[in-house]
Write a protein that holds these residues in place. Structure first.
Motif, mmCIF file in Angstrom:
data_model
loop_
_atom_site.group_PDB
_atom_site.id
_atom_site.type_symbol
_atom_site.label_atom_id
_atom_site.label_comp_id
_atom_site.label_asym_id
_atom_site.label_seq_id
_atom_site.Cartn_x
_atom_site.Cartn_y
_atom_site.Cartn_z
ATOM 1 N N UNK A 92 68.608 23.382 25.522
ATOM 2 C CA UNK A 92 69.868 23.078 25.655
ATOM 3 C C UNK A 92 70.698 24.184 26.395
ATOM 4 N N UNK A 93 69.924 24.715 28.290
ATOM 5 C CA UNK A 93 70.944 25.728 28.157
ATOM 6 C C UNK A 93 71.733 24.969 29.770
ATOM 7 N N UNK A 94 72.196 24.109 30.136
ATOM 8 C CA UNK A 94 72.183 23.947 31.147
ATOM 9 C C UNK A 94 73.666 22.998 30.861
ATOM 10 N N UNK A 95 74.573 23.066 31.471
ATOM 11 C CA UNK A 95 76.167 22.827 31.416
ATOM 12 C C UNK A 95 76.455 21.129 32.925
ATOM 13 N N UNK A 96 77.216 20.787 31.533
ATOM 14 C CA UNK A 96 78.084 19.241 32.064
ATOM 15 C C UNK A 96 77.811 19.746 33.603
ATOM 16 N N UNK A 97 78.153 20.809 34.189
ATOM 17 C CA UNK A 97 78.951 20.668 35.361
ATOM 18 C C UNK A 97 77.990 20.769 36.316
ATOM 19 N N UNK A 152 70.906 32.794 25.194
ATOM 20 C CA UNK A 152 69.674 33.221 25.667
ATOM 21 C C UNK A 152 69.106 34.186 25.283
ATOM 22 N N UNK A 153 69.832 35.617 24.376
ATOM 23 C CA UNK A 153 69.242 36.190 23.607
ATOM 24 C C UNK A 153 68.932 35.028 22.381
ATOM 25 N N UNK A 154 69.283 34.304 21.887
ATOM 26 C CA UNK A 154 69.223 33.478 21.250
ATOM 27 C C UNK A 154 68.375 32.593 21.113
ATOM 28 N N UNK A 199 68.341 22.744 37.163
ATOM 29 C CA UNK A 199 69.560 24.517 37.265
ATOM 30 C C UNK A 199 68.128 25.393 37.504
ATOM 31 N N UNK A 200 68.207 26.418 37.943
ATOM 32 C CA UNK A 200 67.465 27.365 38.545
ATOM 33 C C UNK A 200 67.930 28.965 37.562
ATOM 34 N N UNK A 201 67.389 29.398 36.804
ATOM 35 C CA UNK A 201 67.658 30.599 36.042
ATOM 36 C C UNK A 201 67.737 30.632 35.046
ATOM 37 N N UNK A 202 68.356 31.579 34.200
ATOM 38 C CA UNK A 202 68.873 31.002 32.607
ATOM 39 C C UNK A 202 69.687 30.133 32.469
ATOM 40 N N UNK A 203 70.355 29.926 33.189
ATOM 41 C CA UNK A 203 71.496 28.831 32.670
ATOM 42 C C UNK A 203 72.754 28.796 32.090
ATOM 43 N N UNK A 204 73.620 27.812 31.629
ATOM 44 C CA UNK A 204 74.930 28.226 31.023
ATOM 45 C C UNK A 204 75.399 28.387 32.802
#
Length: 352
Positions: free
Chosen positions: A290-295, A214-216, A314-319
């Motif tokens: 690029x803040x999502x996740x495969x699942x 996120x900070x990146x 997706x909703x929110x910051x992700x990961x």
């Protein structure tokens, strides 16, 4: 989780002086734009954080999480670890210098639904009432954001705290995160002029913002702004202006610029077009940012494939964390059951 197993009185032996509550939020559109002065469309969710407070007359705060079954002792003026910084930061930034007993419980799922902002705002509301502080709801939101920056270590925008402080469950909150101008809007109309319905599913993938990218990402779009000679990417209105950037920064900036455009278009969109904008937002978050996740991507794809679903992302910051869908009115429970059966273990319905 429907209720806490402990109470303030069972932990500390006396009744609390005050109790504050604040909801989590789901963001329908406008992800990773708030720290670049952009536009967002969150709504509150029914789940809330509850914070009860009393004065203990000592030299240290006693902080109890009913969710974690854990009590922390933190000297007044210190920050503490674990869940403590959300509380001690809120206390300190309100100018309170006496020792407090604080009991917290929340049914806001962690991961994408602003459980931390709900905790901060519930604490701040209780402190405002206890000490009769002349702080309005916007000021509380800004203090909550400062808690994240100075005590938690997440350089978040202001959307989460503003939504927790000002949004309700019946409307979208259109927020200009630069000017803080806002207005409540109805959900987009669906077929036969019926209101659409929000569905939120938890992917079951946990995340931690301070340890994620996120900070990146924030640093990357700040560098893109610097190279473009603008204060924030909010000031860029055409993605062709991004061609001068290095490839990675161009992709990051393209998400922010295109996401702002999607939010503004969504203000007058019907449910079908709104859903298309949600789908485009997820593709941008997955590819450019690029803040999502495969699942999470699997869960979103399952939702997007259902005929009753206008769009999903997706909703929110992700990961990791949650996904949100706009569905035909009255169809959310059926869609959730069918999608979660396909998705497998780990997922669950959050809203409705």
């Amino acid at each position: 989780m429907t209720r806490a197993e402990s109470t303030f009185q069972s932990v500390f032996g006396y009744a609390p002086a005050i109790t504050g509550r604040a909801p989590g939020r789901v963001n329908l559109l406008g992800e990773h734009t708030d720290y670049q002065g952009g536009f967002v469309l969150p709504a509150a969710i029914p789940q809330q954080a509850t914070v009860s407070i009393g004065k203990n007359g000592g030299h240290a705060h006693r902080l109890h999480s009913a969710n974690l079954h854990q009590t922390l002792t933190v000297e007044v003026g210190e920050v503490g670890t674990g869940f403590a910084p959300y509380l001690t930061g809120s206390v300190a930034l309100c100018g309170v210098h006496e020792a407090l007993d604080i009991w917290v419980w929340s049914d806001v799922p962690s991961g994408g639904l602003s459980s931390s902002a709900a905790l901060e705002l519930a604490t701040l509301r209780a402190i405002r009432e206890l000490y009769r502080l002349p702080l309005d709801d916007v000021q509380l939101a800004l203090i909550g954001q400062k808690v994240e920056h100075e005590y938690v270590g997440v350089m978040c925008g202001v959307m989460d705290q503003m939504a927790s402080s000002l949004a309700d469950t019946e409307h979208m909150l259109f927020l200009d995160t630069r000017s803080l101008e806002r207005r409540r809007l109805p959900l987009p109309s669906g077929t036969q002029n019926k209101a659409a319905q929000i569905l939120v599913l938890d992917s079951g993938v946990p995340r931690r913002l301070a340890g994620s990218g996120y900070n990146e990402r924030r640093a990357q779009v700040e560098e893109a702004s610097r190279l473009l000679g603008v204060t924030q990417l909010r000031d860029v209105h055409d993605v062709s202006q991004l061609s001068v950037l290095p490839e990675l920064l161009r992709r990051r900036a393209r998400h922010v610029v295109s996401e702002n455009a999607r939010v503004l278009e969504a203000l007058t969109a019907d449910a079908a077009r709104f859903g298309e904008l949600m789908n485009a937002s997820h593709a941008s978050l997955q590819g450019d940012y690029q803040v999502s996740h495969p699942q999470v991507d699997v869960l979103v794809a399952l939702l997007q494939a259902r005929p009753q679903v206008y769009g999903a992302r997706m909703t929110g910051a992700g990961f990791g964390g949650a996904v949100v869908a706009l569905v035909q009115e009255g169809q959310a429970a059926q869609v959730a059951a069918e999608v979660l059966a396909q998705y497998g273990t780990g997922g669950r319905m959050v809203v409705p």
